[in-house]
Scaffold this active site. Structure first.
Site, PDB file in Angstrom:
ATOM      1  CG  ASP A  32      -1.799   1.192   1.327  1.00 20.00           C
ATOM      2  OD1 ASP A  32      -2.560   1.407   0.375  1.00 20.00           O
ATOM      3  OD2 ASP A  32      -1.744   1.925   2.342  1.00 20.00           O
ATOM      4  CD  GLU A  76      -2.253   2.060  -3.549  1.00 17.59           C
ATOM      5  OE1 GLU A  76      -3.147   2.827  -3.922  1.00 17.59           O
ATOM      6  OE2 GLU A  76      -1.493   2.331  -2.612  1.00 17.59           O
TER       7      GLU A  76
HETATM    8  C1  OTU Z   1      -4.091   3.744  -0.484  1.00 18.43           C
HETATM    9  O1  OTU Z   1      -4.441   4.713  -1.435  1.00 18.43           O
HETATM   10  C2  OTU Z   1      -5.294   2.884  -0.218  1.00 18.43           C
HETATM   11  O2  OTU Z   1      -5.672   2.218  -1.377  1.00 18.43           O
HETATM   12  C3  OTU Z   1      -6.395   3.741   0.347  1.00 18.43           C
HETATM   13  O3  OTU Z   1      -7.603   3.050   0.479  1.00 18.43           O
HETATM   14  C4  OTU Z   1      -5.898   4.298   1.655  1.00 18.43           C
HETATM   15  O4  OTU Z   1      -6.815   5.244   2.106  1.00 18.43           O
HETATM   16  C5  OTU Z   1      -4.526   4.962   1.533  1.00 18.43           C
HETATM   17  O5  OTU Z   1      -3.604   4.241   0.724  1.00 18.43           O
HETATM   18  C6  OTU Z   1      -3.899   5.078   2.885  1.00 18.43           C
HETATM   19  O6  OTU Z   1      -3.519   3.807   3.370  1.00 18.43           O
HETATM   20  O7  OTU Z   1      -4.092   8.137  -2.063  1.00 18.43           O
HETATM   21  O8  OTU Z   1      -6.632   7.950  -2.677  1.00 18.43           O
HETATM   22  O9  OTU Z   1       0.176   6.350  -4.800  1.00 18.43           O
HETATM   23  O10 OTU Z   1      -2.387   7.211  -4.112  1.00 18.43           O
HETATM   24  O11 OTU Z   1      -1.684   4.787  -1.708  1.00 18.43           O
HETATM   25  C7  OTU Z   1      -5.939   6.775  -2.408  1.00 18.43           C
HETATM   26  C8  OTU Z   1      -0.560   5.655  -3.898  1.00 18.43           C
HETATM   27  C9  OTU Z   1      -4.509   7.033  -2.045  1.00 18.43           C
HETATM   28  C10 OTU Z   1      -1.683   6.481  -3.220  1.00 18.43           C
HETATM   29  C11 OTU Z   1      -2.532   5.520  -2.516  1.00 18.43           C
HETATM   30  C12 OTU Z   1      -3.649   5.889  -1.650  1.00 18.43           C
END
Ligand code: OTU
Length: 643
Positions: free
Chosen positions: A277, A319
């Site tokens: 993540d 991700e």
């Molecule tokens: C991720 O997303 C997860 O998919 C989210 O559900 C979480 O809220 C977040 O991390 C915190 O743990 O900004 O709008 O480049 O863009 O990690 C989603 C990666 C997010 C980020 C992404 C993030």
């Protein structure tokens, strides 16, 4: 020498079957890379040395604890990774929303099998606070299961059942931050110096100000700024996401070893794929955007090299929702200087493909799509994209500005148009999305909404407009047909297979009201699913289409997950992509029409593709088409193969 080769040679030399030799051989082969990688990040002082010693002992104990069944999988998938076996496809789901808990998931596996997916990608299921927890992305115990979903035995039983059925388990590793209720954070609040060092604390605003000057904001509406005041510590702690998600300090070698233990613990519980993540954010340096820094890559490489020793069949999924040119850097790559493959992630979300699909649907143009997708570099062996139309997050509009300009558009206005289109503000749009995290400073936003509602299904049903309904269904089918055929491993977001509409229930739930991503995370409507399975209504049509995309794809060698593709020249609004099998088999021409009227497409025949002979549309299975121009219905898709 390559690790796989060493292990193979060891077997030829008569190494035993219990896997012990395998472990020492893998460690031997990785040792130099591990030590170098560790020293690059953490130097060579006494602190780093003692952490490195712990790392090595951890590898050994994790391997010793690795269940027999998983060691057998390690052996089976050595040399030919499991995610590249023909036909693999994924589904992404929240356990509670899909089937209540782990037990419910086990009871519903039949649905997923019939859908045609075999990689079950679960959103976070580890312990997290009862209150605000960002959908589980604020973890308070990395190795204990959230009691609302089951326990550790449930997790292991689910992994075993999946494996028995020839399926795979993917889980989230939230490694950029922990919950502020994690025991580490509680100890830090209580003044424990060791655990203070697990996070990024600052005594006053001077350093935070230097960071803020160059850092963008992830959640500007609900969590402005990147630091939170912690009264217990009389200090600021870095919180890039929400104030209750404390950024972990990856510059601390102890934290690295601690998180490696989590990685190996997950692997030993039967997890086949770990989703990393927010991986671009791991390393922070004042004066930079604190995204995609080289050290973040180095951390992932080190984690993966270590995991390959103690849990060789575990794969990593990046991700990284960043610029297209940055995403690809999270995958394994070839290091020309050392003439070796550098392990990092084996899979990455194809966030740029996702964003391009939505852009092409809204604009009915394919210029930006072709320019971006067509310039994609060839991936290193053993890696693949995870392709999807949407996930549990917002849709970020991550395009290269230069390529938008090359299409004759202003990047800011183009993004504004897309937000307006998908939120139904633009005249003629029936899309029912909502802007996510509209930034008051820049006016930029992302988009929330289910696939079906963004495609106009909800709007068409409300308006009782039959023609609009037909177009909405075609958009949903087009998206999924392309996800299944353009590149990589297709992934379905659970519920999209029955065209789930937005769920507005979140508005009245105090813990969720401020986060409209909940509108596209609806609970599975099993009654509607059963109707759909009987082939009834619009949902039945979507389900039948998605099932058939996934089923047909399995029999088409040209659609191998790591197979190459070529974007062909085509008219505006049309997308023509050629897939070729690596070895035996026919090529496949994927033809898509993003326009809302019928098109006749004439293509210069690509190499190896007969121009004078008829082509068979594998999606229709009807009489061959052509030779000559090929008819594509409005928003139509064809998978064309030489007869
Ligand atoms: C991720 O997303 C997860 O998919 C989210 O559900 C979480 O809220 C977040 O991390 C915190 O743990 O900004 O709008 O480049 O863009 O990690 C989603 C990666 C997010 C980020 C992404 C993030």
């Amino acid at each position: 020498m390559e690790r796989g080769q060493l292990a193979a040679d060891a077997r030829l030399a008569g190494a035993g079957e219990d896997g012990r030799e395998g472990f020492w051989l893998r460690l031997g082969a990785a040792a130099a890379t591990l030590r170098r990688g560790f020293a690059e990040l953490y130097g060579e002082g006494p602190e780093a040395d003692s952490a490195y010693g712990r790392l090595l002992r951890l590898l050994r104990s994790a391997w010793e604890e690795r269940p027999e069944e998983l060691r057998a999988r390690d052996a089976r998938y050595e040399g030919r990774p499991w995610y590249l076996e023909p036909g693999r496809a994924a589904v992404m789901l929240y356990l509670d929303r899909f089937a209540g808990d782990f037990r419910g998931l086990r009871a519903r596996l039949g649905w997923l099998e019939e859908l045609g997916v075999d990689i079950v990608h679960l959103m976070p299921f580890m312990r997290c606070p009862e209150g605000e927890n960002d959908g589980g992305y604020a973890v308070s115990d990395y190795l204990r299961v959230d009691p609302r979903l089951g326990d550790e035995e449930d997790l292991a039983a689910t992994a075993r059942l999946l494996h028995e059925r020839g399926m795979f388990l993917a889980a989230d590793l939230v490694l950029n931050h922990s919950s502020d209720e994690h025991p580490w954070a509680l100890a830090a609040k209580a003044g424990d110096r060791r655990y203070r060092g697990y996070y990024r604390f600052f005594p006053d605003r001077s350093e935070p100000e230097r960071f803020e000057a160059a850092m963008p904001q992830v959640f500007p509406e609900t969590a402005p700024g990147n630091f939170t005041w912690v009264p217990e510590c009389s200090a600021w702690v870095m919180t890039v996401f929400h104030r209750y998600q404390w950024d972990l300090n990856w510059a601390n070698p102890e934290l690295f070893v601690e998180m490696l233990a989590v990685v190996l613990g997950m692997a030993n519980r039967g997890v086949d794929l770990l989703r990393l993540d927010a991986v671009p954010y791991l390393w922070k340096r004042a004066g930079t955007s604190c995204q995609n820094l080289p050290e973040s890559h180095a951390i992932v490489r080190l984690l993966k090299t270590a995991a390959s020793v103690a849990a060789p069949s575990l794969a990593f999924l990046a991700e990284a929702i960043v610029q297209p040119s940055e995403i690809v850097k999270y995958l394994d790559s070839y290091d020309p200087a050392r003439e070796e493959l550098r392990e990092e992630c084996q899979l990455a979300y194809h966030a740029s493909l996702m964003a391009l699909l939505w852009e092409a649907l809204a604009t009915k143009r394919t210029g930006l799509f072709k320019a971006t997708f067509g310039s994609e570099t060839r991936l290193a062996p053993g890696t693949a994209w995870l392709s999807y139309a949407r996930c549990h997050d917002d849709i970020g509009l991550g395009y290269e500005d230069g390529l938008i300009r090359a299409q004759g558009f202003d990047p800011a206005l183009h993004r504004r148009f897309l937000v307006d289109w998908y939120t139904g503000r633009f005249p003629g749009s029936l899309a029912r999305g909502r802007p996510f995290m509209e930034d008051p400073l820049t006016g930029e936003a992302r988009v929330s909404g289910t696939c079906a509602s963004l495609c106009g299904l909800e709007g068409a049903l409300d308006a009782g407009d039959g023609a609009a309904l037909e177009l909405a269904l075609r958009r949903i089918e087009l998206l999924h047909g392309l996800v299944a055929s353009l590149v990589g491993i297709p992934m379905i977001y659970s519920g999209d297979e029955i065209a789930s509409l937005n769920d507005y229930g979140y508005e009245t739930e105090p813990l969720r009201a401020a986060d409209n991503r909940w509108m596209h995370r609806p609970a599975m409507d099993w009654e509607a699913a059963e109707e759909a399975a009987r082939g009834e209504g619009p949902r039945g049509r979507v389900l039948a289409s998605i099932r058939s995309f996934l089923r047909l794809r399995r029999g088409i060698p040209a659609l191998a997950q790591d197979g190459p593709f070529e974007v062909l020249d085509s008219e505006e609004g049309i997308l023509a992509v050629l897939r070729r099998p690596r070895e035996e088999g026919r090529p496949l021409l994927v033809l898509a029409n993003f326009r809302e009227e019928e098109a006749r497409v004439t293509l210069r025949p690509p190499r190896g593709f007969p121009s004078e002979e008829p082509l068979l549309d594998l999606l229709e299975g009807a009489a061959p088409l052509g030779p000559g121009p090929i008819l594509l219905p409005a928003l139509g898709l064809r998978w064309l193969s030489p007869v």
